[in-house]
Scaffold this motif. Structure first.
Motif, PDB file in Angstrom:
ATOM      1  N   ASP A 280      -8.120   1.836   0.191  1.00 51.53           N
ATOM      2  CA  ASP A 280      -6.817   1.809  -0.461  1.00 51.53           C
ATOM      3  C   ASP A 280      -6.452   3.204  -0.939  1.00 51.53           C
ATOM      4  O   ASP A 280      -7.305   3.950  -1.428  1.00 51.53           O
ATOM      5  CB  ASP A 280      -6.818   0.838  -1.653  1.00 51.53           C
ATOM      6  CG  ASP A 280      -6.416  -0.582  -1.259  1.00 51.53           C
ATOM      7  OD1 ASP A 280      -5.734  -0.744  -0.229  1.00 51.53           O
ATOM      8  OD2 ASP A 280      -6.785  -1.512  -1.983  1.00 51.53           O
ATOM      9  N   ASN A 281      -5.193   3.513  -0.820  1.00 48.07           N
ATOM     10  CA  ASN A 281      -4.670   4.795  -1.265  1.00 48.07           C
ATOM     11  C   ASN A 281      -4.861   4.945  -2.785  1.00 48.07           C
ATOM     12  O   ASN A 281      -4.860   3.961  -3.526  1.00 48.07           O
ATOM     13  CB  ASN A 281      -3.181   4.852  -0.884  1.00 48.07           C
ATOM     14  CG  ASN A 281      -2.486   6.038  -1.468  1.00 48.07           C
ATOM     15  OD1 ASN A 281      -1.774   5.927  -2.457  1.00 48.07           O
ATOM     16  ND2 ASN A 281      -2.692   7.191  -0.883  1.00 48.07           N
TER      17      ASN A 281
ATOM     18  N   GLY B 244      -3.014   5.289  14.463  1.00 51.76           N
ATOM     19  CA  GLY B 244      -1.561   5.368  14.366  1.00 51.76           C
ATOM     20  C   GLY B 244      -0.988   6.764  14.525  1.00 51.76           C
ATOM     21  O   GLY B 244       0.240   6.937  14.439  1.00 51.76           O
TER      22      GLY B 244
ATOM     23  N   GLY C 251       0.812  -1.216   0.000  1.00 52.37           N
ATOM     24  CA  GLY C 251       0.000   0.000   0.000  1.00 52.37           C
ATOM     25  C   GLY C 251       0.843   1.263   0.000  1.00 52.37           C
ATOM     26  O   GLY C 251       1.878   1.331   0.661  1.00 52.37           O
TER      27      GLY C 251
ATOM     28  N   SER D  30      -7.408  11.419   0.013  1.00 54.24           N
ATOM     29  CA  SER D  30      -7.499  12.613   0.850  1.00 54.24           C
ATOM     30  C   SER D  30      -6.145  13.302   1.008  1.00 54.24           C
ATOM     31  O   SER D  30      -6.088  14.492   1.240  1.00 54.24           O
ATOM     32  CB  SER D  30      -8.093  12.267   2.210  1.00 54.24           C
ATOM     33  OG  SER D  30      -7.367  11.236   2.826  1.00 54.24           O
ATOM     34  N   GLU D  31      -5.074  12.549   0.880  1.00 49.73           N
ATOM     35  CA  GLU D  31      -3.718  13.126   0.912  1.00 49.73           C
ATOM     36  C   GLU D  31      -3.603  14.239   1.942  1.00 49.73           C
ATOM     37  O   GLU D  31      -3.354  15.396   1.610  1.00 49.73           O
ATOM     38  CB  GLU D  31      -3.313  13.629  -0.482  1.00 49.73           C
ATOM     39  CG  GLU D  31      -1.800  13.782  -0.612  1.00 49.73           C
ATOM     40  CD  GLU D  31      -1.325  13.841  -2.066  1.00 49.73           C
ATOM     41  OE1 GLU D  31      -1.949  14.518  -2.893  1.00 49.73           O
ATOM     42  OE2 GLU D  31      -0.291  13.207  -2.366  1.00 49.73           O
ATOM     43  N   GLY D  32      -3.752  13.833   3.209  1.00 50.19           N
ATOM     44  CA  GLY D  32      -3.729  14.803   4.291  1.00 50.19           C
ATOM     45  C   GLY D  32      -2.361  15.403   4.561  1.00 50.19           C
ATOM     46  O   GLY D  32      -2.245  16.415   5.254  1.00 50.19           O
TER      47      GLY D  32
ATOM     48  N   GLY E  93      -7.975  11.174   7.218  1.00 54.34           N
ATOM     49  CA  GLY E  93      -7.526  10.265   6.169  1.00 54.34           C
ATOM     50  C   GLY E  93      -7.236   8.866   6.671  1.00 54.34           C
ATOM     51  O   GLY E  93      -6.906   7.970   5.888  1.00 54.34           O
ATOM     52  N   GLU E  94      -7.346   8.649   7.981  1.00 53.54           N
ATOM     53  CA  GLU E  94      -7.077   7.328   8.559  1.00 53.54           C
ATOM     54  C   GLU E  94      -8.282   6.433   8.257  1.00 53.54           C
ATOM     55  O   GLU E  94      -9.428   6.892   8.273  1.00 53.54           O
ATOM     56  CB  GLU E  94      -6.844   7.498  10.068  1.00 53.54           C
ATOM     57  CG  GLU E  94      -6.272   6.283  10.760  1.00 53.54           C
ATOM     58  CD  GLU E  94      -7.322   5.329  11.282  1.00 53.54           C
ATOM     59  OE1 GLU E  94      -6.983   4.163  11.530  1.00 53.54           O
ATOM     60  OE2 GLU E  94      -8.489   5.744  11.429  1.00 53.54           O
TER      61      GLU E  94
ATOM     62  N   TYR F 203      -6.004  16.095   9.556  1.00 53.30           N
ATOM     63  CA  TYR F 203      -5.011  15.066   9.190  1.00 53.30           C
ATOM     64  C   TYR F 203      -5.557  13.666   9.438  1.00 53.30           C
ATOM     65  O   TYR F 203      -5.468  12.791   8.581  1.00 53.30           O
ATOM     66  CB  TYR F 203      -3.739  15.307  10.005  1.00 53.30           C
ATOM     67  CG  TYR F 203      -2.538  14.494   9.584  1.00 53.30           C
ATOM     68  CD1 TYR F 203      -1.692  14.942   8.572  1.00 53.30           C
ATOM     69  CD2 TYR F 203      -2.229  13.305  10.219  1.00 53.30           C
ATOM     70  CE1 TYR F 203      -0.576  14.216   8.209  1.00 53.30           C
ATOM     71  CE2 TYR F 203      -1.113  12.575   9.855  1.00 53.30           C
ATOM     72  CZ  TYR F 203      -0.291  13.032   8.851  1.00 53.30           C
ATOM     73  OH  TYR F 203       0.814  12.310   8.500  1.00 53.30           O
TER      74      TYR F 203
ATOM     75  N   GLU G 263       4.781  12.390   9.534  1.00 60.03           N
ATOM     76  CA  GLU G 263       4.903  11.320  10.520  1.00 60.03           C
ATOM     77  C   GLU G 263       5.970  10.326  10.054  1.00 60.03           C
ATOM     78  O   GLU G 263       5.912   9.140  10.339  1.00 60.03           O
ATOM     79  CB  GLU G 263       3.535  10.669  10.771  1.00 60.03           C
ATOM     80  CG  GLU G 263       2.582  11.690  11.367  1.00 60.03           C
ATOM     81  CD  GLU G 263       1.301  11.132  11.955  1.00 60.03           C
ATOM     82  OE1 GLU G 263       1.000   9.951  11.732  1.00 60.03           O
ATOM     83  OE2 GLU G 263       0.601  11.912  12.631  1.00 60.03           O
TER      84      GLU G 263
ATOM     85  N   GLY H 213      -0.291   4.280   0.945  1.00 63.66           N
ATOM     86  CA  GLY H 213      -0.895   5.309   1.798  1.00 63.66           C
ATOM     87  C   GLY H 213      -0.071   5.628   3.032  1.00 63.66           C
ATOM     88  O   GLY H 213      -0.367   6.563   3.763  1.00 63.66           O
ATOM     89  N   GLY H 214       0.981   4.844   3.280  1.00 67.84           N
ATOM     90  CA  GLY H 214       1.830   5.116   4.432  1.00 67.84           C
ATOM     91  C   GLY H 214       2.164   3.856   5.216  1.00 67.84           C
ATOM     92  O   GLY H 214       3.285   3.679   5.667  1.00 67.84           O
TER      93      GLY H 214
ATOM     94  N   THR I 149      -2.133   3.331  -4.812  1.00 72.50           N
ATOM     95  CA  THR I 149      -2.246   1.871  -4.748  1.00 72.50           C
ATOM     96  C   THR I 149      -3.247   1.386  -5.798  1.00 72.50           C
ATOM     97  O   THR I 149      -3.004   0.429  -6.538  1.00 72.50           O
ATOM     98  CB  THR I 149      -2.753   1.444  -3.350  1.00 72.50           C
ATOM     99  OG1 THR I 149      -1.936   2.053  -2.365  1.00 72.50           O
ATOM    100  CG2 THR I 149      -2.719  -0.053  -3.188  1.00 72.50           C
TER     101      THR I 149
HETATM  102  C1  LIG Z   1      -3.228   9.799  11.165  1.00 75.88           C
HETATM  103  C2  LIG Z   1      -3.294   9.070   9.863  1.00 75.88           C
HETATM  104  C3  LIG Z   1      -3.554   9.775   8.689  1.00 75.88           C
HETATM  105  C4  LIG Z   1      -3.630   9.106   7.462  1.00 75.88           C
HETATM  106  N1  LIG Z   1      -3.856   9.846   6.320  1.00 75.88           N
HETATM  107  C5  LIG Z   1      -3.899   9.195   5.120  1.00 75.88           C
HETATM  108  C6  LIG Z   1      -4.096   9.933   3.905  1.00 75.88           C
HETATM  109  O1  LIG Z   1      -4.246  11.162   3.910  1.00 75.88           O
HETATM  110  N2  LIG Z   1      -4.119   9.252   2.733  1.00 75.88           N
HETATM  111  C7  LIG Z   1      -3.960   7.870   2.694  1.00 75.88           C
HETATM  112  O2  LIG Z   1      -3.999   7.296   1.621  1.00 75.88           O
HETATM  113  N3  LIG Z   1      -3.762   7.169   3.822  1.00 75.88           N
HETATM  114  C8  LIG Z   1      -3.735   7.788   5.026  1.00 75.88           C
HETATM  115  N4  LIG Z   1      -3.545   7.050   6.168  1.00 75.88           N
HETATM  116  C9  LIG Z   1      -3.427   5.586   6.057  1.00 75.88           C
HETATM  117  C10 LIG Z   1      -4.810   4.967   6.001  1.00 75.88           C
HETATM  118  O3  LIG Z   1      -5.245   4.710   7.324  1.00 75.88           O
HETATM  119  C11 LIG Z   1      -4.822   3.639   5.269  1.00 75.88           C
HETATM  120  O4  LIG Z   1      -3.887   2.801   5.867  1.00 75.88           O
HETATM  121  C12 LIG Z   1      -4.469   3.759   3.801  1.00 75.88           C
HETATM  122  O5  LIG Z   1      -5.301   4.658   3.129  1.00 75.88           O
HETATM  123  C13 LIG Z   1      -4.599   2.386   3.193  1.00 75.88           C
HETATM  124  O6  LIG Z   1      -4.183   2.413   1.866  1.00 75.88           O
HETATM  125  P1  LIG Z   1      -2.988   1.538   1.318  1.00 75.88           P
HETATM  126  O7  LIG Z   1      -3.119   0.147   1.886  1.00 75.88           O
HETATM  127  O8  LIG Z   1      -3.202   1.594  -0.130  1.00 75.88           O
HETATM  128  O9  LIG Z   1      -1.742   2.186   1.776  1.00 75.88           O
HETATM  129  C14 LIG Z   1      -3.462   7.712   7.409  1.00 75.88           C
HETATM  130  C15 LIG Z   1      -3.189   7.010   8.589  1.00 75.88           C
HETATM  131  C16 LIG Z   1      -3.103   7.667   9.798  1.00 75.88           C
HETATM  132  C17 LIG Z   1      -2.798   6.877  11.039  1.00 75.88           C
END
Ligand SMILES: Cc1cc2nc3c(=O)[nH]c(=O)nc-3n(C[C@H](O)[C@H](O)[C@H](O)COP(=O)(O)O)c2cc1C
Ligand code: SF4
Ligand code: SF4
Lengths: 451, 91
Positions: A224-225, A407, A82, A112-114, A189-190, A186, A304, A84-85, A228
């Motif tokens: 999913d981001n 997280g 993934g 959302s790309e926070g 987007g979780e 922020y 982060e 997204g982080g 991704t």
């Molecule tokens: C505080 C916080 C903010 C997050 N902000 C985003 C975000 O802006 N965009 C994003 O894609 N994932 C963000 N995530 C991760 C999402 O929770 C999630 O894991 C992700 O969108 C899953 O996509 P992936 O498996 O394709 O990476 C954030 C997580 C945390 C803990």
């Protein structure tokens, strides 16, 4: 490689997108650049790629012709993590949601790309919206969903507007798409915050079962981001073997990064095509060229993320997968350069203060702990800390790590502890009374809202 | 939230929903070997499994039942992604 069609009448052949680029293959490319996969297509001047052009370039993708189990094994073979982080294996998440396909799953494209300084998801939405939407259909087909939510901030106006127009172009498709404006915070987007928001409550993270099991309105939800999902569109079309030609075995596939800070054009989004060091990336591209002397440090993976000392970062291989980076996660793909002479402690104090204000305020250790950590860093940066204050700051970060329902606190702790280690020289000067302001030029600092 | 869903599981772990914990602290009195309070009075749980028949499991059950915020739950251990939806999960 070919995968049988559901109806069994004709196999889907994965044809390569283009002849392999001439050797040596470029290590990275920008929008429309040679050898790129996600960013391939018209240059930025051409604007966003309309549905007709997108189909003419990549071929039509009728996901109903694929067997969901085949799609899942293709994603599994690709090794996609993934973007997204969290770097969670996408195939595993698809499997969890697919195993609950009879419960009416929902697919959410997290666009959302926070991260304020990140632009990679926005660039995909602004220029290649149909690649993202194709990928959302692949995800929906794989898990057995008919409903897809594109979750994006209206404040990123061009990206939001372009997806809206792109969705208008594909009204007649088999999937029900909805574009949802993400609330401005922020943590909005979780993934569990998104599920809560789509359930009609605020965009607040919550504990309990993962959203893949129990998500929006109690339905299994694949979050999913946006990047991704765009990869899914390529993997389904051209197969995992083709996709894995980019990257290396430990960190397969192409990946997007956003350059920020003390570089010639901050905000540039690049697609990494093979392993490259941070120095190689920054030096090779005009837009990445470090403007001043060698950087003091590089922040990898977003606010982060992790601070890495300048010289170490320049030599560090930059790729997806923790092993490729010597343990440092690429997170949201942000590569932010802090100039020599700028204070990393003062800069981190500002980031920590902003992140503390972005907490949803639900969990004690996050609501109380993050402002206390920001206080500790500000006191340190202004030269008013004693050694015992510094020990207290370390105790605070240890106490906050792993706490709370999402997280966010751990992300802040990772940033702060890496700053205290990377900027140990500056820390000693601050203990002797030196006072600093954060870097005012170059480094992307968020605006802190004072209550 | 007092009783976890019936399964054949014989070992459990304590799950804390940090968003619900209000720092009442009763849990740490009920089950001090698995729950302590941080400097601000919020609960921290130990992830190590609790086995059927153990004294600690009985005490952990008392902590779950006593928590006024409904923040604690006993979940099958090791925490299984395919297991029953955790009781703390509400939309
Ligand atoms: C505080 C916080 C903010 C997050 N902000 C985003 C975000 O802006 N965009 C994003 O894609 N994932 C963000 N995530 C991760 C999402 O929770 C999630 O894991 C992700 O969108 C899953 O996509 P992936 O498996 O394709 O990476 C954030 C997580 C945390 C803990
Ligand atoms: S840890 Fe912080 S951001 Fe996450 S849910 Fe709790 S209060 Fe909100
Ligand atoms: S009793 Fe419940 S609310 Fe109180 S500290 Fe323990 S978990 Fe938190």
């Amino acid at each position: 490689m070919s995968y049988p069609l559901l109806s069994g009448d004709q196999a889907v052949e994965h044809r390569p997108l283009a002849a392999p680029p001439p050797a040596p293959a470029p290590a990275s490319g920008r929008l429309g650049g040679a050898g790129t996969r996600l960013l391939a297509g018209p240059p930025p001047e051409a604007g966003w790629e309309r549905l007709a052009d997108h189909m003419a370039r990549l071929g039509a993708l009728d996901v109903r012709r694929y067997d969901p189990a085949d799609l899942r094994s293709m994603v599994s073979e690709s090794g996609l993590l993934g973007r997204g982080g969290g770097q969670f294996p996408t195939a595993a998440k698809l499997g969890t949601v697919a195993s609950r396909g009879d419960l009416g799953p929902v697919v959410v494209v997290n666009a959302s790309e926070g991260e304020p300084a990140s632009r990679k998801d926005s660039v995909l939405l602004e220029y290649r919206p149909h690649l993202v939407l194709d990928g959302a259909e692949v995800a929906a087909r794989t898990v057995g969903a008919t409903e897809v939510v594109v979750y994006a901030h209206r404040a990123r106006r061009r990206a939001f507007g372009t997806v809206a127009e792109a969705l208008d172009e594909r009204r007649s498709g088999p999937y029900h798409f909805r574009l949802v404006d993400a609330p401005p915070r922020y943590v909005a987007g979780e993934s569990s915050a998104i599920a809560s928001f789509l359930s009609g409550t605020g965009a607040l993270p919550r504990g309990g079962a993962p959203v893949a099991v129990y998500g929006a309105r109690g339905r299994p939800t694949l979050v999913d981001n946006a990047e991704t999902v765009a990869h899914l569109a390529l993997i389904a079309r051209f197969g995992p073997a083709w996709w894995r030609q980019a990257g290396d075995d430990r960190a397969p596939g192409p990946t997007l990064v956003t350059l920020a800070g003390e570089v010639a054009s901050p905000g540039t989004v690049l697609e990494l095509l093979r392993p490259v060091s941070v120095g190689g990336l920054l030096g090779a591209t005009g837009s990445g060229a470090v403007t001043g002397p060698a950087p003091r440090a590089v922040l990898l993976g977003g606010y982060e993320g992790t601070w890495v000392d300048g010289p170490a970062a320049m030599a560090m291989p930059l790729a997806r997968g923790a092993a490729a980076l010597g343990g440092v996660r690429l997170g949201c793909g942000l590569v932010a350069v802090l100039a020599e002479g700028a204070c990393g402690i003062a800069t981190t104090a500002r980031l920590a203060r902003w992140l503390a204000g972005e907490s949803a305020g639900q969990c004690g250790p996050c609501r109380i702990g993050l402002p206390a950590i920001a206080d500790g860093l500000e006191t340190l940066a202004t030269g008013r800390s004693t050694k015992s204050d510094l020990r207290h700051l370390w105790r605070l970060t240890a106490q906050v790590r792993g706490r709370g329902a999402c997280g966010h606190p751990s992300g802040v702790v990772g940033l702060v502890e890496s700053a205290l280690e990377t900027f140990s020289v500056e820390v000693r000067e601050h203990l002797r009374g030196a006072a600093c302001l954060p870097a005012t030029r170059g480094f992307p600092l968020p605006v802190v809202r004072r209550p | 939230m007092a009783t976890p869903p019936a399964t054949t599981t014989s070992s459990w772990s304590l799950h804390l929903d940090g968003a619900r914990c209000d720092g009442h602290g009763i849990c740490a009195v009920c089950c001090p070997e698995r729950i302590y309070l941080d400097a601000w009075g919020y609960a921290v749980t130990s992830p190590s499994p609790l086995h059927e028949g153990e004294r600690s499991l009985a005490r952990a059950r008392r902590a779950v039942a006593a928590c006024p915020a409904g923040a604690l739950a006993l979940v099958p251990s090791p925490r299984s992604r395919r297991g029953p939806a955790l009781p703390g999960a509400v939309a």
